[in-house]
Each structure stands twice: as structure tokens, then as C-alpha cells.
Write a protein that holds these residues in place. Structure first.
Motif, PDB file in Angstrom:
ATOM      1  N   GLY A  85      14.311  12.141  -9.702  1.00 38.32           N
ATOM      2  CA  GLY A  85      12.971  11.625  -9.449  1.00 38.32           C
ATOM      3  C   GLY A  85      12.277  11.349 -10.763  1.00 38.32           C
ATOM      4  O   GLY A  85      12.839  11.587 -11.833  1.00 38.32           O
ATOM      5  N   ASN A  86      11.039  10.889 -10.687  1.00 39.68           N
ATOM      6  CA  ASN A  86      10.337  10.527 -11.927  1.00 39.68           C
ATOM      7  C   ASN A  86       9.249  11.523 -12.306  1.00 39.68           C
ATOM      8  O   ASN A  86       8.436  11.241 -13.168  1.00 39.68           O
ATOM      9  N   HIS A  87       9.232  12.699 -11.707  1.00 37.80           N
ATOM     10  CA  HIS A  87       8.148  13.648 -11.966  1.00 37.80           C
ATOM     11  C   HIS A  87       8.571  14.892 -12.750  1.00 37.80           C
ATOM     12  O   HIS A  87       7.804  15.831 -12.869  1.00 37.80           O
ATOM     13  N   TYR A  88       9.732  14.896 -13.339  1.00 37.81           N
ATOM     14  CA  TYR A  88      10.239  16.108 -13.982  1.00 37.81           C
ATOM     15  C   TYR A  88       9.829  16.280 -15.434  1.00 37.81           C
ATOM     16  O   TYR A  88       9.911  17.371 -15.977  1.00 37.81           O
ATOM     17  N   VAL A  89       9.398  15.231 -16.071  1.00 37.22           N
ATOM     18  CA  VAL A  89       9.048  15.296 -17.487  1.00 37.22           C
ATOM     19  C   VAL A  89       7.535  15.389 -17.622  1.00 37.22           C
ATOM     20  O   VAL A  89       6.801  14.598 -17.037  1.00 37.22           O
ATOM     21  N   GLY A  90       7.058  16.382 -18.390  1.00 28.62           N
ATOM     22  CA  GLY A  90       5.626  16.574 -18.591  1.00 28.62           C
ATOM     23  C   GLY A  90       5.012  15.488 -19.450  1.00 28.62           C
ATOM     24  O   GLY A  90       5.646  14.984 -20.361  1.00 28.62           O
ATOM     25  N   ARG A  91       3.809  15.131 -19.125  1.00 27.45           N
ATOM     26  CA  ARG A  91       3.050  14.143 -19.892  1.00 27.45           C
ATOM     27  C   ARG A  91       1.622  14.658 -20.017  1.00 27.45           C
ATOM     28  O   ARG A  91       1.146  15.431 -19.187  1.00 27.45           O
ATOM     29  N   SER A  92       0.916  14.189 -21.021  1.00 25.01           N
ATOM     30  CA  SER A  92      -0.494  14.573 -21.169  1.00 25.01           C
ATOM     31  C   SER A  92      -1.335  13.992 -20.050  1.00 25.01           C
ATOM     32  O   SER A  92      -2.299  14.595 -19.619  1.00 25.01           O
ATOM     33  N   THR A  93      -0.988  12.800 -19.578  1.00 24.85           N
ATOM     34  CA  THR A  93      -1.674  12.203 -18.437  1.00 24.85           C
ATOM     35  C   THR A  93      -0.627  11.859 -17.386  1.00 24.85           C
ATOM     36  O   THR A  93       0.490  11.468 -17.723  1.00 24.85           O
ATOM     37  N   GLY A  94      -0.959  12.034 -16.130  1.00 31.25           N
ATOM     38  CA  GLY A  94      -0.025  11.741 -15.055  1.00 31.25           C
ATOM     39  C   GLY A  94       1.014  12.822 -14.826  1.00 31.25           C
ATOM     40  O   GLY A  94       2.053  12.574 -14.230  1.00 31.25           O
ATOM     41  N   ASP A  95       0.749  14.041 -15.263  1.00 28.91           N
ATOM     42  CA  ASP A  95       1.703  15.140 -15.123  1.00 28.91           C
ATOM     43  C   ASP A  95       1.784  15.602 -13.667  1.00 28.91           C
ATOM     44  O   ASP A  95       0.774  15.712 -12.978  1.00 28.91           O
ATOM     45  N   HIS A  96       2.980  15.905 -13.193  1.00 32.67           N
ATOM     46  CA  HIS A  96       3.206  16.322 -11.810  1.00 32.67           C
ATOM     47  C   HIS A  96       2.464  17.621 -11.469  1.00 32.67           C
ATOM     48  O   HIS A  96       2.099  17.850 -10.317  1.00 32.67           O
ATOM     49  N   SER A  97       2.221  18.474 -12.438  1.00 35.32           N
ATOM     50  CA  SER A  97       1.551  19.741 -12.138  1.00 35.32           C
ATOM     51  C   SER A  97       0.125  19.523 -11.638  1.00 35.32           C
ATOM     52  O   SER A  97      -0.405  20.357 -10.895  1.00 35.32           O
ATOM     53  N   VAL A  98      -0.494  18.414 -11.996  1.00 36.61           N
ATOM     54  CA  VAL A  98      -1.838  18.119 -11.489  1.00 36.61           C
ATOM     55  C   VAL A  98      -1.775  17.915  -9.987  1.00 36.61           C
ATOM     56  O   VAL A  98      -2.578  18.467  -9.223  1.00 36.61           O
ATOM     57  N   THR A  99      -0.796  17.163  -9.506  1.00 39.27           N
ATOM     58  CA  THR A  99      -0.592  16.970  -8.070  1.00 39.27           C
ATOM     59  C   THR A  99      -0.226  18.281  -7.390  1.00 39.27           C
ATOM     60  O   THR A  99      -0.723  18.602  -6.319  1.00 39.27           O
ATOM     61  N   PHE A 100       0.624  19.074  -8.032  1.00 40.66           N
ATOM     62  CA  PHE A 100       1.059  20.365  -7.491  1.00 40.66           C
ATOM     63  C   PHE A 100      -0.141  21.257  -7.207  1.00 40.66           C
ATOM     64  O   PHE A 100      -0.249  21.847  -6.141  1.00 40.66           O
ATOM     65  N   PHE A 101      -1.067  21.386  -8.155  1.00 38.58           N
ATOM     66  CA  PHE A 101      -2.220  22.258  -7.972  1.00 38.58           C
ATOM     67  C   PHE A 101      -3.294  21.652  -7.075  1.00 38.58           C
ATOM     68  O   PHE A 101      -4.117  22.364  -6.535  1.00 38.58           O
ATOM     69  N   ALA A 102      -3.271  20.336  -6.905  1.00 35.34           N
ATOM     70  CA  ALA A 102      -4.246  19.688  -6.022  1.00 35.34           C
ATOM     71  C   ALA A 102      -3.923  19.973  -4.561  1.00 35.34           C
ATOM     72  O   ALA A 102      -4.770  19.763  -3.698  1.00 35.34           O
ATOM     73  N   GLY A 103      -2.701  20.433  -4.286  1.00 35.81           N
ATOM     74  CA  GLY A 103      -2.344  20.816  -2.924  1.00 35.81           C
ATOM     75  C   GLY A 103      -1.767  19.688  -2.157  1.00 35.81           C
ATOM     76  O   GLY A 103      -1.644  19.604  -1.010  1.00 35.81           O
TER      77      GLY A 103
END
Length: 184
Positions: free
Chosen positions: A166-184
Motif C-alpha cells: 500500500g502507499n501508507h507505510y512511509v512516514g511523511r511530515s504531511t499526509g502521514d497515515h498516523s493522522v488518519t489512524f488517530f482520527a478514528g
């Protein structure tokens, strides 16, 4: 512990207050690191009092100026990761002096290629408690070491010879998957 019940009660209350204050201070430091890694102005602001100041050596100024500097951040720095170490917390009433060790990774575009750079240092934070909330009044960054690891890995190829699914495994300063993860 003292055998006197009155002393124990006061000491227990003081000890509990101390533990809760330390936890709130640590939470604030962690929230700030996450905010800086995600370039999230709201998270960063939640860690400072509105009139706070920041001194990173390469930047010195008020909170609103710091936000303008760190959010959205330099285009050349596509990834940051602040890993926090131990904190020495000295609480004196509604004031606290806090030193926190930090190892900060930065992926920096140097023009022809990106480099992985790691900085080791310490944050010196002056905290104030207002009501039940602790926030930073002033932060100073101390730099202890820096290491340039050279050219960054090309994550488009996956890791260890295996492509990402998938395209969400690499951390970025903007658009990081963890933001979606914590948003629920």
C-alpha cells in the motif's frame, strides 16, 4: 513513610499531585513533538502558552513566529521524527524546569539527493501551570551532536527487497497515515 496519619495524608496528596503534574508535563512534551513531526499548528499551540517564546538557535521568536517557521516547515525537509528520551522535571509550585533528551531525524533534500540527518540534543523548557494545565513558557534547544548518514533510502522500492502492499507505510511530515489512524 511516617506513622503519623495526618502527615501521611498530606504527603500522599503531595505525592499524587507531583505524579499527576509530571505526567501532564510529559504529555505536553510528547504532544509538541508529534505536532512538529506532523506540522500540526493546533498540536504545537496546545503545548505553549500564547505568549510563549522559542529559541532553537537557528530561530528565536514568539509562538506565532515559531508556528510560521515550523508549519508547514521547510519544503526541503520532507520527514522529521523526534524521539524523546528521559526528562528531568523540577517542579517548584506552579513552575517547572524540564530538560528532555531528543534524537531528531530529518530527511533533507540537498538538491541532487535527499540525506538522512540525525541530531542529538536537549530541550530546556520552562513550564507554568495555570489551573490544572501545564504548558511551555519558553523553550531552548541545545545541540549535542549531528550525524549525516548520506543518501536516503528510496522507499518506492519497499523495504529489504520486498515491495510495500500500500502507499501508507512511509512516514511523511504531511499526509502521514498516523493522522488518519488517530482520527478514528
Amino acid at each position: 513513610m511516617s506513622i503519623n496519619a495526618d502527615t501521611d495524608s498530606a504527603t500522599d496528596t503531595d505525592d499524587l499531585r507531583y505524579v499527576v503534574d509530571q505526567a501532564r508535563i510529559r504529555d505536553c512534551v510528547v504532544r509538541l513533538a508529534r505536532g512538529e513531526d506532523r506540522r500540526d499548528a493546533d498540536l504545537i499551540s496546545s503545548a505553549y502558552w500564547p505568549e510563549a517564546t522559542d529559541d532553537h538557535g537557528v530561530f528565536v521568536g514568539a509562538l506565532n513566529e515559531y508556528l510560521d517557521w515550523v508549519v508547514p516547515g521547510a519544503e526541503a525537509i520532507s520527514v522529521t521524527l523526534h524521539t524523546l528520551g528521559q526528562s528531568l522535571i523540577d517542579i517548584q509550585g506552579a513552575q517547572a524546569s524540564v530538560e528532555t533528551h531528543v534524537t531528531a531525524y530529518h530527511r533533507i533534500d540537498l538538491g541532487e539527493q535527499e540525506h538522512d540527518i540525525v541530531i542529538g540534543g536537549r530541550y530546556l523548557d520552562r513550564f507554568t501551570r495555570r489551573g490544572r494545565e501545564w504548558r511551555i513558557e519558553h523553550r531552548t534547544m541545545l545541540y549535542d551532536w549531528l550525524r549525516d548518514f548520506g543518501e536516503s533510502v528510496d522507499w518506492s522500492q519497499g523495504v529489504l527487497g520486498m515491495p510495500f502492499v500500500g502507499n501508507h507505510y512511509v512516514g511523511r511530515s504531511t499526509g502521514d497515515h498516523s493522522v488518519t489512524f488517530f482520527a478514528g
